[in-house]
Design a protein around this motif. Structure first.
Motif, PDB file in Angstrom:
ATOM      1  N   ASP A   1      -4.420 -12.500   4.961  1.00 37.92           N
ATOM      2  CA  ASP A   1      -5.294 -11.667   5.783  1.00 37.92           C
ATOM      3  C   ASP A   1      -4.770 -11.659   7.216  1.00 37.92           C
ATOM      4  OD1 ASP A   1      -6.013 -14.168   6.802  1.00 37.92           O
ATOM      5  OD2 ASP A   1      -7.769 -14.321   5.505  1.00 37.92           O
TER       6      ASP A   1
ATOM      7  N   LYS B   1      -9.317  -3.946   3.478  1.00 39.16           N
ATOM      8  CA  LYS B   1      -8.716  -4.864   2.499  1.00 39.16           C
ATOM      9  C   LYS B   1      -7.466  -4.270   1.850  1.00 39.16           C
ATOM     10  CE  LYS B   1     -12.995  -7.348   1.415  1.00 39.16           C
ATOM     11  NZ  LYS B   1     -13.797  -6.731   2.485  1.00 39.16           N
TER      12      LYS B   1
ATOM     13  N   LYS C   1      -8.461   2.935  -1.422  1.00 34.65           N
ATOM     14  CA  LYS C   1      -9.080   2.026  -0.462  1.00 34.65           C
ATOM     15  C   LYS C   1      -9.830   2.735   0.659  1.00 34.65           C
ATOM     16  CE  LYS C   1      -7.742  -1.940  -2.165  1.00 34.65           C
ATOM     17  NZ  LYS C   1      -8.707  -2.989  -2.549  1.00 34.65           N
TER      18      LYS C   1
ATOM     19  N   ASP D   1      -2.996  -3.954   2.777  1.00 30.00           N
ATOM     20  CA  ASP D   1      -1.872  -4.377   3.618  1.00 30.00           C
ATOM     21  C   ASP D   1      -1.159  -3.146   4.172  1.00 30.00           C
ATOM     22  OD1 ASP D   1       0.286  -5.614   4.783  1.00 30.00           O
ATOM     23  OD2 ASP D   1       1.273  -6.114   2.893  1.00 30.00           O
TER      24      ASP D   1
ATOM     25  N   THR E   1       0.837  -1.202   0.000  1.00 27.40           N
ATOM     26  CA  THR E   1       0.000   0.000   0.000  1.00 27.40           C
ATOM     27  C   THR E   1       0.870   1.250   0.000  1.00 27.40           C
ATOM     28  OG1 THR E   1      -0.095   0.097   2.412  1.00 27.40           O
ATOM     29  CG2 THR E   1      -1.833  -1.131   1.304  1.00 27.40           C
TER      30      THR E   1
ATOM     31  N   ASN F   1      -1.220 -11.681  -2.203  1.00 25.72           N
ATOM     32  CA  ASN F   1      -2.231 -10.690  -1.852  1.00 25.72           C
ATOM     33  C   ASN F   1      -3.442 -11.280  -1.133  1.00 25.72           C
ATOM     34  OD1 ASN F   1      -1.024  -8.289  -2.773  1.00 25.72           O
ATOM     35  ND2 ASN F   1      -1.615  -8.712  -4.880  1.00 25.72           N
ATOM     36  N   SER F   2      -3.546 -12.594  -1.117  1.00 28.69           N
ATOM     37  CA  SER F   2      -4.691 -13.223  -0.450  1.00 28.69           C
ATOM     38  C   SER F   2      -4.501 -13.344   1.056  1.00 28.69           C
ATOM     39  CB  SER F   2      -4.942 -14.616  -1.044  1.00 28.69           C
ATOM     40  OG  SER F   2      -3.881 -15.510  -0.698  1.00 28.69           O
TER      41      SER F   2
ATOM     42  N   SER G   1      -3.894   1.049  -2.883  1.00 31.30           N
ATOM     43  CA  SER G   1      -3.304  -0.277  -3.081  1.00 31.30           C
ATOM     44  C   SER G   1      -3.585  -0.746  -4.496  1.00 31.30           C
ATOM     45  CB  SER G   1      -3.884  -1.264  -2.066  1.00 31.30           C
ATOM     46  OG  SER G   1      -3.313  -2.548  -2.221  1.00 31.30           O
TER      47      SER G   1
ATOM     48  N   SER H   1      -6.382  -3.108   8.542  1.00 32.56           N
ATOM     49  CA  SER H   1      -5.993  -3.660   7.239  1.00 32.56           C
ATOM     50  C   SER H   1      -7.063  -4.604   6.710  1.00 32.56           C
ATOM     51  CB  SER H   1      -4.664  -4.416   7.358  1.00 32.56           C
ATOM     52  OG  SER H   1      -3.601  -3.548   7.666  1.00 32.56           O
ATOM     53  N   ALA H   2      -7.577  -5.453   7.594  1.00 33.17           N
ATOM     54  CA  ALA H   2      -8.635  -6.385   7.192  1.00 33.17           C
ATOM     55  C   ALA H   2      -9.912  -5.648   6.838  1.00 33.17           C
ATOM     56  CB  ALA H   2      -8.890  -7.390   8.317  1.00 33.17           C
ATOM     57  N   GLU H   3     -10.191  -4.575   7.565  1.00 31.78           N
ATOM     58  CA  GLU H   3     -11.425  -3.816   7.346  1.00 31.78           C
ATOM     59  C   GLU H   3     -11.464  -3.168   5.971  1.00 31.78           C
ATOM     60  OE1 GLU H   3     -15.163  -2.543   8.581  1.00 31.78           O
ATOM     61  OE2 GLU H   3     -13.790  -3.831   9.705  1.00 31.78           O
TER      62      GLU H   3
END
Length: 372
Positions: free
Chosen positions: A351, A324, A228, A326, A191, A348-349, A223, A320-322
């Motif tokens: 989490d 999406k 984002k 990194d 990011t 990139n997958s 990102s 970061s998860a919220e």
């Protein structure tokens, strides 16, 4: 004959040393120090902030505390960034010079929709340097450019022009120059964060007059060239633990009864093999205890400090998860050094479940030494 040749040579040298043809006096140009760019209803609105350096030079000594330096803000609208600037250039009584631009300030609309236009403009303008500071804002760009400094110093002494001391002494979030931003913008992982600023009158005043000071509020996250969202700086607190710029980090514990300074933390990201990459995050550092109002046991402070650092990392990982994205840029290390193990889509997958371990080890180096 030799004497005649000697006279001709000396005369020609004096002729060329007599002055620089075409040189412009410093007071006969408007030096653009900041460019602001907004995008509204299909039009770019471009702002410039310009200073006359002869006025700044007069501020040396005690006079700088008595009289403020004038700051010029121009505004024009156009279908492209250059079209808007051209309209300004046609109206000014003194030519605009862009070789001293130190800051580029973008609106949220531009960051969302028009980053490619900004990148193209900066790349094509021969006078704009890649080492200018890069900021964004949700608020009125003109007000940000007119932000005040202390003691009537010119706007060159505000945070958007001079953030280096803040980075070194009290790191909030990464404040990067444009060259750093563009070097990673086209990467397929990680990011980029553009720091966001707004005006704040809550903390400082001079002669009972509130000072309108520019302050960092968070960051706009990009990102894979996609916007984002905006993240408050309170949710970006974990960034400092993996930034090389953050060398001195003050923290408060136990309802601010204890204060410590963490010095030069050593960071490590271990990439763990699996069907997709996993990560171990390791922080080691020395800390100096600067306040202990309740005389709390050192081991208790150590445990609380390690717990706080871990909680700050978890807060940013959760954000970061919220959104999406990194935010800690963990995928960058995998992309650079382990691309043979996993392809880009697998990298990139990852989490928040990919963070298998967070290990924090702090040594409190010394206790309080009182002056005698």
């Amino acid at each position: 004959m030799k004497k005649i040749l000697l006279v001709i040579v000396i005369s020609s040298q004096l002729f060329f040393m007599s002055g620089c043809w075409g040189a412009k006096e410093i007071q006969n140009q408007s030096y653009v120090t900041g460019v602001g760019i907004d995008y509204v209803k299909g039009n770019f609105i471009v702002y410039i902030q310009a200073l006359n350096f002869s006025n700044i030079a007069k501020q040396e000594g005690t006079s700088s505390l008595q009289q403020s330096s004038p700051s010029l803000v121009g505004e024009a609208k156009g279908k492209t960034i250059q079209a808007a600037l051209s309209k300004l250039e046609q109206k000014v009584p003194l030519p605009l010079y862009y070789g001293h631009v130190k800051t580029i300030l973008l609106s949220e609309n531009v960051i969302k929709k028009q980053m490619n236009s900004v990148i193209e403009y900066i790349g094509q303008n021969p006078l704009l340097r890649y080492n200018c500071w890069f900021f964004g804002t949700k608020h009125d760009i003109k007000k940000i450019l007119r932000g005040e400094s202390f003691f009537n110093y010119p706007s060159l002494y505000t945070i958007i022009y001079n953030p280096k001391d803040l980075i070194n002494n009290n790191f909030f979030i990464p404040i990067e120059k444009y060259n750093k931003f563009i070097s990673t913008y086209y990467q397929p992982v990680g990011t980029q964060i553009i720091p966001s600023v707004e005006m704040n009158k809550s903390y400082f005043s001079e002669d009972e007059k509130k000072k309108n000071i520019t302050a960092i509020t968070g960051g706009f996250v990009i990102s894979q060239q996609q916007y984002k969202g905006w993240v408050n700086k309170e949710k970006l607190v974990g960034l400092k633990w993996f930034s090389k710029q953050a060398t001195t980090i003050p923290l408060s514990l136990f309802n601010e009864k204890v204060s410590v300074i963490v010095q030069k933390p050593k960071r490590m990201i271990k990439v763990v093999n699996g069907y997709k990459p996993a990560y171990h995050l390791i922080i080691k550092a020395n800390a100096v205890l600067v306040q202990n109002e309740k005389d709390i046991n050192i081991n208790k402070i150590k445990k609380e400090l390690e717990k706080k650092i871990k909680s700050e990392l978890l807060k940013t990982i959760g954000e970061s998860a919220e959104i999406k994205a990194d935010l800690l840029n963990l995928s960058e290390k995998t992309y650079r050094y382990h691309l043979k193990k996993w392809d880009v889509s697998t990298i990139n997958s990852s989490d928040k479940r990919s963070i298998e371990q967070i290990k924090v080890k702090i040594h409190i180096e010394q206790n309080i030494n009182y002056k005698r």
